[in-house]
Design an enzyme around this catalytic site. Structure first.
Site, PDB file in Angstrom:
ATOM      1  N   HIS A 126      -3.773  -5.636   2.357  1.00 43.50           N
ATOM      2  CA  HIS A 126      -2.235  -5.557   3.935  1.00 43.50           C
ATOM      3  C   HIS A 126      -2.402  -4.450   4.930  1.00 43.50           C
ATOM      4  O   HIS A 126      -2.834  -4.270   5.887  1.00 43.50           O
ATOM      5  CB  HIS A 126      -1.151  -5.777   3.614  1.00 43.50           C
ATOM      6  CG  HIS A 126      -0.710  -7.217   3.267  1.00 43.50           C
ATOM      7  ND1 HIS A 126       0.238  -7.830   3.369  1.00 43.50           N
ATOM      8  CD2 HIS A 126      -1.160  -8.141   4.133  1.00 43.50           C
ATOM      9  CE1 HIS A 126       1.095  -8.784   2.805  1.00 43.50           C
ATOM     10  NE2 HIS A 126      -0.313  -9.318   4.041  1.00 43.50           N
ATOM     11  N   HIS A 150       2.895  -1.954  -3.394  1.00 43.37           N
ATOM     12  CA  HIS A 150       1.631  -1.468  -4.032  1.00 43.37           C
ATOM     13  C   HIS A 150       2.557   0.429  -4.617  1.00 43.37           C
ATOM     14  O   HIS A 150       3.024   0.525  -3.659  1.00 43.37           O
ATOM     15  CB  HIS A 150       0.626  -2.112  -2.925  1.00 43.37           C
ATOM     16  CG  HIS A 150       0.077  -3.426  -2.098  1.00 43.37           C
ATOM     17  ND1 HIS A 150      -0.477  -3.863  -3.279  1.00 43.37           N
ATOM     18  CD2 HIS A 150       0.353  -3.361  -1.935  1.00 43.37           C
ATOM     19  CE1 HIS A 150      -1.195  -4.532  -2.439  1.00 43.37           C
ATOM     20  NE2 HIS A 150      -0.086  -4.556  -1.831  1.00 43.37           N
TER      21      HIS A 150
END
Length: 271
Positions: free
Chosen positions: A156, A218
């Site tokens: 992303h 993340h």
């Protein structure tokens, strides 16, 4: 048409900040660092956008390159056709930048998966307290309903940064369309305006979702690697390769539109 013109003017006004426009790559890195600090300190509460099933993530981010490609394809085709004085070869040359972008997207996303597979191990649960040695690949592990943990570079962060930087590059010529001698018909101008507005809205969506990724998902190194890949891909193409003779080239600016594309790039190369 008047309302479209106002929306276009608003988009141009939002983009007119030179500091932001010329330093977007550094802004992405700053968002990554700041967002990661906020994530570590857990200063932001849980809300709609830290759920991976939110509408923007499911229907936009997971299809980010498709949205970017689908809107840029007609915008580049029409705008470059008129700003290059209806030169179809120049349009095809510029459209090849989308092919390059697709190759970059495909290569990087598959590289990230390969790295995660290569560096990971299979676990019985998300707590990662019991390792399952019987599974040596991420695919086998996940098919069995288990959990794979490897170095998961943020796809992303990569794609949202890369797509936004490309959109900013390709839509920068919008103001020049107003100053060319062979202006497109009113109906065509309306179509270009719609795509321009849509692309600016898409870029703002990507920036917002990039921020959400930074503050909620993340690890820091995963995000900084993903963001760096996106910035590097943009820099190696638009800032280096596309300024060379044999390349997709850059959108024509108001100063360059009177010069043939090949002459422009060769003269740049000889300076």
């Amino acid at each position: 048409m008047a309302s479209l013109g106002k929306c276009v003017s608003l988009c141009e006004k939002l983009r007119s900040n030179k500091v932001v426009r010329e330093n977007m790559q550094w802004i992405f890195l700053a968002i990554t660092v700041t967002g990661s600090l906020l994530k570590e300190m857990q200063l932001l509460p849980d809300w709609y956008f830290n759920n991976t099933r939110n509408v923007l993530n499911v229907y936009f981010v997971k299809l980010a390159w498709g949205w970017t490609l689908g809107l840029l394809l007609p915008f580049i085709s029409i705008s470059n056709f008129y700003i290059s004085k209806k030169d179809p070869m120049f349009v095809l040359q510029r459209l090849s930048s989308l092919l390059v972008g697709t190759v970059v997207w495909y290569t990087c996303t598959h590289l990230f998966v390969f790295i995660e597979d290569l560096t990971g191990a299979c676990y019985e649960s998300k707590s990662m307290d019991v390792i399952k040695m019987d599974y040596s690949s991420m695919l086998e592990c996940k098919k069995s309903g288990l959990f794979w943990r490897g170095y998961d570079i943020s796809g992303h962060s990569f794609l949202l940064a890369y797509s936004t930087l490309i959109i900013l590059e390709e839509t920068a010529l919008m103001s020049d369309l107003k100053n060319i001698s062979q202006r497109p018909p009113e109906s065509v101008s309306a179509i270009v305006s719609v795509f321009y507005i849509a692309l600016n809205m898409l870029a703002m969506t990507w920036i917002w979702m990039f921020f959400c990724t930074s503050v909620y998902f993340h690890d820091f190194t995963h995000k900084i690697c993903g963001t760096s890949f996106g910035i590097l891909a943009w820099y190696m193409t638009y800032q280096i390769w596309y300024q060379k003779p044999f390349s997709p080239g850059l959108p024509l600016t108001s100063q360059e539109r009177k010069v043939m594309p090949n002459q422009r790039r060769y003269s740049q190369n000889s300076d």
